[in-house]
Write a protein that holds these residues in place. Structure first.
Motif, PDB file in Angstrom:
ATOM      1  N   GLU A   4     -32.796  -2.895 -24.041  1.00 31.40           N
ATOM      2  CA  GLU A   4     -31.728  -1.958 -24.398  1.00 31.40           C
ATOM      3  C   GLU A   4     -31.695  -0.777 -23.437  1.00 31.40           C
ATOM      4  OE1 GLU A   4     -29.945   0.251 -28.347  1.00 31.40           O
ATOM      5  OE2 GLU A   4     -32.069  -0.270 -28.289  1.00 31.40           O
ATOM      6  N   ILE A   5     -32.859  -0.336 -23.000  1.00 29.51           N
ATOM      7  CA  ILE A   5     -32.945   0.759 -22.033  1.00 29.51           C
ATOM      8  C   ILE A   5     -32.742   0.245 -20.611  1.00 29.51           C
ATOM      9  CG2 ILE A   5     -34.478   2.512 -21.088  1.00 29.51           C
ATOM     10  CD1 ILE A   5     -35.779   2.692 -23.844  1.00 29.51           C
ATOM     11  N   ALA A   6     -33.374  -0.886 -20.294  1.00 29.52           N
ATOM     12  CA  ALA A   6     -33.339  -1.398 -18.922  1.00 29.52           C
ATOM     13  C   ALA A   6     -31.943  -1.837 -18.499  1.00 29.52           C
ATOM     14  CB  ALA A   6     -34.314  -2.566 -18.780  1.00 29.52           C
ATOM     15  N   LEU A   7     -31.081  -2.194 -19.437  1.00 29.69           N
ATOM     16  CA  LEU A   7     -29.732  -2.641 -19.070  1.00 29.69           C
ATOM     17  C   LEU A   7     -28.907  -1.546 -18.400  1.00 29.69           C
ATOM     18  CD1 LEU A   7     -28.944  -4.860 -22.167  1.00 29.69           C
ATOM     19  CD2 LEU A   7     -28.731  -5.595 -19.789  1.00 29.69           C
ATOM     20  N   ALA A   8     -29.310  -0.292 -18.528  1.00 31.86           N
ATOM     21  CA  ALA A   8     -28.592   0.797 -17.867  1.00 31.86           C
ATOM     22  C   ALA A   8     -29.085   1.052 -16.451  1.00 31.86           C
ATOM     23  CB  ALA A   8     -28.725   2.080 -18.687  1.00 31.86           C
ATOM     24  N   LEU A   9     -30.205   0.456 -16.041  1.00 37.38           N
ATOM     25  CA  LEU A   9     -30.816   0.769 -14.749  1.00 37.38           C
ATOM     26  C   LEU A   9     -29.956   0.419 -13.530  1.00 37.38           C
ATOM     27  CD1 LEU A   9     -34.546  -0.204 -15.418  1.00 37.38           C
ATOM     28  CD2 LEU A   9     -33.540   2.090 -15.303  1.00 37.38           C
ATOM     29  N   PRO A  10     -29.190  -0.689 -13.514  1.00 37.86           N
ATOM     30  CA  PRO A  10     -28.381  -0.978 -12.317  1.00 37.86           C
ATOM     31  C   PRO A  10     -27.382   0.105 -11.962  1.00 37.86           C
ATOM     32  CG  PRO A  10     -28.576  -2.941 -13.677  1.00 37.86           C
ATOM     33  CD  PRO A  10     -29.157  -1.812 -14.474  1.00 37.86           C
ATOM     34  N   LEU A  11     -27.112   1.026 -12.887  1.00 36.39           N
ATOM     35  CA  LEU A  11     -26.185   2.113 -12.594  1.00 36.39           C
ATOM     36  C   LEU A  11     -26.702   3.001 -11.467  1.00 36.39           C
ATOM     37  CD1 LEU A  11     -23.458   2.959 -13.838  1.00 36.39           C
ATOM     38  CD2 LEU A  11     -24.701   4.604 -15.243  1.00 36.39           C
ATOM     39  N   ALA A  12     -28.000   2.964 -11.195  1.00 40.10           N
ATOM     40  CA  ALA A  12     -28.566   3.789 -10.124  1.00 40.10           C
ATOM     41  C   ALA A  12     -28.225   3.251  -8.738  1.00 40.10           C
ATOM     42  CB  ALA A  12     -30.086   3.872 -10.282  1.00 40.10           C
ATOM     43  N   PHE A  13     -27.803   1.999  -8.636  1.00 34.27           N
ATOM     44  CA  PHE A  13     -27.539   1.376  -7.342  1.00 34.27           C
ATOM     45  C   PHE A  13     -26.098   1.611  -6.900  1.00 34.27           C
ATOM     46  CE2 PHE A  13     -31.443  -0.987  -7.660  1.00 34.27           C
ATOM     47  CZ  PHE A  13     -31.734  -1.343  -6.358  1.00 34.27           C
ATOM     48  N   PRO A  14     -25.889   2.100  -5.683  1.00 29.71           N
ATOM     49  CA  PRO A  14     -24.554   1.964  -5.090  1.00 29.71           C
ATOM     50  C   PRO A  14     -24.295   0.486  -4.783  1.00 29.71           C
ATOM     51  CG  PRO A  14     -25.870   3.635  -3.953  1.00 29.71           C
ATOM     52  CD  PRO A  14     -26.801   2.876  -4.840  1.00 29.71           C
ATOM     53  N   ALA A  15     -23.056   0.067  -4.901  1.00 30.58           N
ATOM     54  CA  ALA A  15     -22.746  -1.349  -4.703  1.00 30.58           C
ATOM     55  C   ALA A  15     -23.078  -1.797  -3.282  1.00 30.58           C
ATOM     56  CB  ALA A  15     -21.275  -1.608  -5.018  1.00 30.58           C
ATOM     57  N   TYR A  16     -22.863  -0.913  -2.297  1.00 27.31           N
ATOM     58  CA  TYR A  16     -23.132  -1.337  -0.919  1.00 27.31           C
ATOM     59  C   TYR A  16     -24.624  -1.530  -0.680  1.00 27.31           C
ATOM     60  CZ  TYR A  16     -23.720   3.757  -0.317  1.00 27.31           C
ATOM     61  OH  TYR A  16     -24.092   5.071  -0.446  1.00 27.31           O
ATOM     62  N   VAL A  17     -25.484  -0.768  -1.353  1.00 28.90           N
ATOM     63  CA  VAL A  17     -26.926  -0.965  -1.220  1.00 28.90           C
ATOM     64  C   VAL A  17     -27.331  -2.315  -1.812  1.00 28.90           C
ATOM     65  CG1 VAL A  17     -29.170  -0.112  -1.976  1.00 28.90           C
ATOM     66  CG2 VAL A  17     -27.451   1.490  -1.144  1.00 28.90           C
ATOM     67  N   MET A  18     -26.744  -2.652  -2.955  1.00 27.40           N
ATOM     68  CA  MET A  18     -26.989  -3.965  -3.549  1.00 27.40           C
ATOM     69  C   MET A  18     -26.575  -5.068  -2.574  1.00 27.40           C
ATOM     70  SD  MET A  18     -27.944  -5.224  -6.674  1.00 27.40           S
ATOM     71  CE  MET A  18     -27.354  -4.086  -7.928  1.00 27.40           C
ATOM     72  N   GLY A  19     -25.455  -4.860  -1.893  1.00 24.17           N
ATOM     73  CA  GLY A  19     -24.981  -5.844  -0.924  1.00 24.17           C
ATOM     74  C   GLY A  19     -25.938  -6.021   0.241  1.00 24.17           C
ATOM     75  N   TYR A  20     -26.521  -4.924   0.736  1.00 22.94           N
ATOM     76  CA  TYR A  20     -27.477  -5.027   1.830  1.00 22.94           C
ATOM     77  C   TYR A  20     -28.684  -5.865   1.409  1.00 22.94           C
ATOM     78  CZ  TYR A  20     -24.890  -0.900   3.481  1.00 22.94           C
ATOM     79  OH  TYR A  20     -23.916  -0.022   3.859  1.00 22.94           O
ATOM     80  N   ALA A  21     -29.194  -5.620   0.207  1.00 21.66           N
ATOM     81  CA  ALA A  21     -30.388  -6.319  -0.247  1.00 21.66           C
ATOM     82  C   ALA A  21     -30.136  -7.818  -0.385  1.00 21.66           C
ATOM     83  CB  ALA A  21     -30.858  -5.735  -1.584  1.00 21.66           C
ATOM     84  N   TYR A  22     -29.021  -8.187  -1.016  1.00 26.06           N
ATOM     85  CA  TYR A  22     -28.762  -9.603  -1.258  1.00 26.06           C
ATOM     86  C   TYR A  22     -28.318 -10.330   0.011  1.00 26.06           C
ATOM     87  CZ  TYR A  22     -29.504  -9.728  -6.253  1.00 26.06           C
ATOM     88  OH  TYR A  22     -30.104  -9.724  -7.490  1.00 26.06           O
ATOM     89  N   THR A  23     -27.714  -9.638   0.943  1.00 19.90           N
ATOM     90  CA  THR A  23     -27.364 -10.293   2.205  1.00 19.90           C
ATOM     91  C   THR A  23     -28.619 -10.720   2.952  1.00 19.90           C
ATOM     92  OG1 THR A  23     -25.301  -9.053   2.408  1.00 19.90           O
ATOM     93  CG2 THR A  23     -26.197 -10.001   4.419  1.00 19.90           C
ATOM     94  N   ASP A  24     -29.598  -9.831   3.032  1.00 20.69           N
ATOM     95  CA  ASP A  24     -30.853 -10.182   3.693  1.00 20.69           C
ATOM     96  C   ASP A  24     -31.562 -11.317   2.957  1.00 20.69           C
ATOM     97  OD1 ASP A  24     -33.037  -9.262   5.723  1.00 20.69           O
ATOM     98  OD2 ASP A  24     -34.088  -9.387   3.800  1.00 20.69           O
ATOM     99  N   PHE A  25     -31.396 -11.384   1.640  1.00 24.48           N
ATOM    100  CA  PHE A  25     -32.090 -12.370   0.823  1.00 24.48           C
ATOM    101  C   PHE A  25     -31.423 -13.740   0.876  1.00 24.48           C
ATOM    102  CE2 PHE A  25     -33.171 -14.004  -3.571  1.00 24.48           C
ATOM    103  CZ  PHE A  25     -34.503 -14.247  -3.289  1.00 24.48           C
TER     104      PHE A  25
END
Length: 570
Positions: free
Chosen positions: A100-121
């Motif tokens: 219930e608490i952890a579901l709010a954590l992705p809000l800390a990520f900018p979308a472009y940072v998420m994109g950088y991580a998954y592109t490398d992966f």
């Protein structure tokens, strides 16, 4: 006599302070309106030659791609956010309190940072495809793998980052619902799913629609993700027209298209939300006891709620840490200290000035209600529905013209060139941040202001307090938590903001977001991970506040409430 003589000199000061409070709110509202008006004027006065060329080549693609992203993100965030909110609020399963608490954590990520991580992966040289080829012995053309740099990939990144908007609002709506209507539906023969879709979901629809609107607004405003994934939208088109084609009129015309789209969405959501009404079933509020899941249902609930946290926070953090350790970038180097200093300077100045503007507008609405105050409040909030690229164009066009006129005047009369006094300063960029995030600061201030009873103002006035002392001695001490919350939200939003910063930043004045974007554009993803991690760390500050609030609400919710019997697996 002495009292009257000492009070008389204070009268002009009091009138000046009152005029500042009333006029300052209107000035802030006018500043928030200026970019939109400037975009409209520049779009209609400029040449349409470039726009006709864009219409013949890429305008249809811009429209289609933007619409695809909007529809995908709206459906994805609504499904994940609403489903997760219902499961953690109305059921119990292993790990539900943590999730219930952890579901709010992705809000800390900018979308472009998420994109950088998954592109490398996930890209061709990344660990996933490399391991796949090593295990199977396939060559590069012997298999098919989903392309991360695509419209679908961009939509997935945006969904993972923006679903917490829907989750938080839907969860609050479900917690506030009385069990009366739901239990009545069950008593009339409806099963749990039918009662959910026929009763609970319609009552939560305004909150869900508000969360989806926030996600959609952020989607059309996003530049970093779509530009890195080579997805052509209106946001990338504005940047291309401004810098690559050097055509301000075309940038303003594209910005006008995006502005119209954003405002249409905002008006549609407000209209449907205004038509939705539901009322409590009498004075009695009975909380629905959470149902304990058992068998396959509890494992399904764990997967459905745990997967967004794993993909939206845990895995990206691990990937960024791994990338950062392999890079040659150091956050403690003089260059990065400069990026950090620039970021803190912009975010700090914008946070303070934006909250001051919100205080002026909110206090005017409280003390001097009327049409002017109401209009000022609406104009101040409109900026959140406007993408950062549109605001940047809307401010640069008039101030660039003012710079040119002033420089021409000084050259002709004094033989001195003034250069770019406005468009080359960080203060115009701070003004763009103010316009963009004024709604967030105003909402935080208003939420605290609602806790101050109007009788307190009446008592202060009867005791001779004028508006300015009332604000300083009564309102602000009470509203200190709300004011600090508003400043923190604006600070973090400015830290993550990319399109307005890219367009308006002064020469050689880069921030962490700009540095991360530059390194990622050069395919130096390991280096981009270092500033990205700092941005995520800063973004965790308001998310930690949200998580703390969620934990407190969870304790109150499950304290005295009864727990229903476990639901056996079918």
């Amino acid at each position: 006599m002495n009292h009257r003589s000492s009070a008389a000199p204070g009268k002009p000061v009091e009138h000046i302070a009152t005029g500042f409070l009333r006029g300052g709110a209107l000035l802030v509202a006018a500043l928030c309106l200026l970019p939109m008006v400037a975009v409209v004027i520049a779009a209609f006065l400029g040449s349409t030659e470039t726009l006709r060329h864009l219409a013949d080549t890429v305008l249809a693609r811009y429209s289609l791609t933007t619409l695809q992203l909007v529809i995908s993100v709206a459906i994805g965030t609504a499904a994940i956010g609403t489903g997760a909110a219902w499961l953690v609020t109305m059921t119990r399963f292993p790990g539900s309190r943590v999730l219930e608490i952890a579901l709010a954590l992705p809000l800390a990520f900018p979308a472009y940072v998420m994109g950088y991580a998954y592109t490398d992966f996930l890209d061709h040289p990344g660990p996933v495809q490399t391991t796949l080829r090593a295990v199977t012995g396939w060559g590069p053309r012997d298999y098919w793998f989903p392309e991360i740099r695509s419209v679908t990939g961009a939509a997935v990144m945006l969904i993972l980052v923006f679903y917490p908007y829907v989750y938080l609002l839907a969860r609050a709506a479900f917690l506030q619902q009385s069990a009366t209507a739901f239990l009545a539906a069950r008593a009339l023969g409806s099963g749990p799913w039918r009662a959910f879709f026929r009763v609970s979901l319609p009552m939560a629809r305004p909150a869900i629609a508000g969360g989806v609107l926030l996600a959609v607004m952020e989607t059309i405003a996003d530049y970093g993700t779509v530009s890195y994934f080579s997805v052509q939208t209106f946001a990338t088109g504005i940047y291309t027209a401004w810098f690559t084609m050097a055509d301000r009129a075309a940038a303003a015309q594209l910005a006008l298209c995006l502005l119209g789209f954003a405002l249409t969405l905002a008006l549609f959501e407000r209209a449907q939300r205004g038509a939705a009404r539901h009322y409590g079933a009498g004075k009695r509020f009975e909380r629905l006891p959470p149902t304990t899941l058992a068998g396959p249902r509890k494992w399904a609930a764990m997967v459905l709620c745990g997967l967004p946290v794993l993909l939206g926070f845990v895995l990206p953090v691990i990937l960024l840490l791994s990338m950062g350790l392999k890079s040659d970038q150091s956050i403690f180097s003089p260059r990065y200290i400069g990026y950090l200093r620039n970021t803190v300077t912009l975010a700090g100045a914008a946070a303070v000035l934006t909250v001051l503007g919100a205080i002026l507008i909110g206090f005017r609405q409280r003390i001097w209600p009327g049409p002017a105050s109401s209009v000022a409040g609406h104009l101040a909030r409109i900026g959140y529905a406007v993408p950062g690229g549109v605001i940047a164009v809307g401010l640069l066009v008039p101030f660039a013209g003012l710079d040119n006129q002033l420089d021409a005047f000084m050259r002709s009369h004094f033989g001195v060139s003034t250069g770019l006094l406005f468009t080359g300063s960080i203060w115009l960029l701070v003004c763009a941040y103010m316009v963009r995030f004024m709604a967030a600061a105003l909402n935080a201030y208003d939420s605290g202001l609602g806790t101050i009873h109007p009788n307190i103002d009446a008592v202060a006035r009867t005791l001779g307090q004028s508006p300015l002392p009332m604000l300083a001695r009564i309102h602000l001490p009470i509203l200190r938590p709300s004011v600090l919350t508003g400043m923190l939200i604006v600070f973090v939003d400015v830290t993550k903001e990319l399109p307005a910063t890219l367009i308006m930043r002064p020469f050689n004045f880069d921030t962490l977001a700009v540095q991360a974007h530059r390194l990622a554009s050069d395919e130096r993803l390991n280096g981009a991970a270092v500033p990205s991690l700092v941005i995520v760390a800063v973004g965790l500050l308001p998310v930690a506040m949200v998580c703390r609030h969620l934990g407190a609400r969870r304790s109150r919710q499950y304290g005295p409430a009864p727990v229903a019997a476990p639901v056996a697996a079918e």
